[in-house]
Design a protein around this motif. Sequence first.
Motif, PDB file in Angstrom:
ATOM      1  N   ILE A   7       0.866  -1.176   0.000  1.00 16.40           N
ATOM      2  CA  ILE A   7       0.000   0.000   0.000  1.00 16.40           C
ATOM      3  C   ILE A   7       0.906   1.231   0.000  1.00 16.40           C
ATOM      4  O   ILE A   7       1.845   1.318   0.796  1.00 16.40           O
ATOM      5  N   ASP A   8       0.623   2.189  -0.885  1.00 16.88           N
ATOM      6  CA  ASP A   8       1.394   3.423  -0.956  1.00 16.88           C
ATOM      7  C   ASP A   8       0.412   4.570  -1.169  1.00 16.88           C
ATOM      8  O   ASP A   8      -0.173   4.711  -2.246  1.00 16.88           O
ATOM      9  N   LEU A   9       0.203   5.388  -0.135  1.00 18.63           N
ATOM     10  CA  LEU A   9      -0.787   6.459  -0.165  1.00 18.63           C
ATOM     11  C   LEU A   9      -0.140   7.794   0.170  1.00 18.63           C
ATOM     12  O   LEU A   9       0.919   7.839   0.795  1.00 18.63           O
ATOM     13  N   TYR A  10      -0.830   8.867  -0.214  1.00 18.90           N
ATOM     14  CA  TYR A  10      -0.404  10.213   0.166  1.00 18.90           C
ATOM     15  C   TYR A  10      -1.601  10.960   0.739  1.00 18.90           C
ATOM     16  O   TYR A  10      -2.692  10.929   0.170  1.00 18.90           O
ATOM     17  N   SER A  11      -1.388  11.631   1.864  1.00 14.22           N
ATOM     18  CA  SER A  11      -2.410  12.478   2.471  1.00 14.22           C
ATOM     19  C   SER A  11      -1.849  13.889   2.580  1.00 14.22           C
ATOM     20  O   SER A  11      -0.682  14.063   2.936  1.00 14.22           O
ATOM     21  N   PRO A  12      -2.658  14.904   2.300  1.00 13.14           N
ATOM     22  CA  PRO A  12      -2.171  16.275   2.413  1.00 13.14           C
ATOM     23  C   PRO A  12      -1.979  16.748   3.857  1.00 13.14           C
ATOM     24  O   PRO A  12      -1.458  17.837   4.087  1.00 13.14           O
ATOM     25  N   HIS A  13      -2.397  15.931   4.837  1.00 12.20           N
ATOM     26  CA  HIS A  13      -2.280  16.291   6.252  1.00 12.20           C
ATOM     27  C   HIS A  13      -0.949  15.814   6.821  1.00 12.20           C
ATOM     28  O   HIS A  13      -0.392  14.815   6.374  1.00 12.20           O
ATOM     29  N   SER A  14      -0.473  16.504   7.854  1.00 15.07           N
ATOM     30  CA  SER A  14       0.768  16.102   8.516  1.00 15.07           C
ATOM     31  C   SER A  14       0.530  14.824   9.327  1.00 15.07           C
ATOM     32  O   SER A  14      -0.607  14.515   9.696  1.00 15.07           O
ATOM     33  N   PRO A  15       1.602  14.075   9.648  1.00 18.14           N
ATOM     34  CA  PRO A  15       1.443  12.865  10.467  1.00 18.14           C
ATOM     35  C   PRO A  15       0.782  13.156  11.822  1.00 18.14           C
ATOM     36  O   PRO A  15      -0.001  12.340  12.309  1.00 18.14           O
ATOM     37  N   GLU A  16       1.071  14.310  12.409  1.00 14.88           N
ATOM     38  CA  GLU A  16       0.482  14.651  13.703  1.00 14.88           C
ATOM     39  C   GLU A  16      -1.026  14.843  13.597  1.00 14.88           C
ATOM     40  O   GLU A  16      -1.785  14.381  14.460  1.00 14.88           O
ATOM     41  N   ILE A  17      -1.460  15.543  12.550  1.00 15.48           N
ATOM     42  CA  ILE A  17      -2.897  15.755  12.347  1.00 15.48           C
ATOM     43  C   ILE A  17      -3.590  14.423  12.094  1.00 15.48           C
ATOM     44  O   ILE A  17      -4.660  14.153  12.637  1.00 15.48           O
ATOM     45  N   ILE A  18      -2.973  13.569  11.282  1.00 10.73           N
ATOM     46  CA  ILE A  18      -3.548  12.244  11.001  1.00 10.73           C
ATOM     47  C   ILE A  18      -3.681  11.448  12.290  1.00 10.73           C
ATOM     48  O   ILE A  18      -4.721  10.842  12.559  1.00 10.73           O
ATOM     49  N   ALA A  19      -2.627  11.442  13.099  1.00 10.45           N
ATOM     50  CA  ALA A  19      -2.654  10.679  14.355  1.00 10.45           C
ATOM     51  C   ALA A  19      -3.768  11.174  15.273  1.00 10.45           C
ATOM     52  O   ALA A  19      -4.499  10.369  15.860  1.00 10.45           O
ATOM     53  N   ARG A  20      -3.906  12.498  15.404  1.00  8.63           N
ATOM     54  CA  ARG A  20      -4.965  13.042  16.269  1.00  8.63           C
ATOM     55  C   ARG A  20      -6.352  12.692  15.726  1.00  8.63           C
ATOM     56  O   ARG A  20      -7.249  12.320  16.485  1.00  8.63           O
ATOM     57  N   LYS A  21      -6.521  12.815  14.425  1.00  5.63           N
ATOM     58  CA  LYS A  21      -7.818  12.539  13.818  1.00  5.63           C
ATOM     59  C   LYS A  21      -8.185  11.055  13.966  1.00  5.63           C
ATOM     60  O   LYS A  21      -9.318  10.721  14.339  1.00  5.63           O
TER      61      LYS A  21
END
Length: 163
Positions: A7-21
């Motif tokens: 799996i290889d994905l890209y998200s426009p959010h930072s790792p910190e924002i992703i973790a909190r969400k």
Amino acid sequence: MSDGEAIDLYSPHSPEIIARKLKKIMDDPMPGAKARVFGKGSERDMTLCYRQRDTRTNMEPTLDAVMEPQDGGTRITGSFGAPTGARYFPYIWVGFLSLFVIGGVLAFLYIPGAGLFATIFAGIPLLMIFAGLAAFRAGSDPAGDKAKILDFLAREIDARPIA
């Protein structure tokens, strides 16, 4: 990490924002949901699976991924597949019960008068082998689970496959 499809994905959010969400979503019990994506993680990694409510086998296909900052967002790379325990448990199950089947067959062949006992001693584990293998095959749908997890990531953190 599970061995499986990359799996290889890209998200426009930072790792910190992703973790909190993701933490906020995972902390919500969602009592009305019949099934949902469950998981855990940090700013560096995530483990997600799709599970039916009140049904936990620990055999569900899982996304194991690492997150790295990239171009103002996050690159999520990992693999989707069966957890290590789910890959090896059927072999252990069949191997262990096979010892009883072999013992029953040997008792039937070499111990006079042990016919009924030997048949039961070999027969019940043999039935357990077939029942276990049927249960393993009737498990969750890996392709469907993968699609639901990828849809979840697309919806919640705007994660898209890297072309």
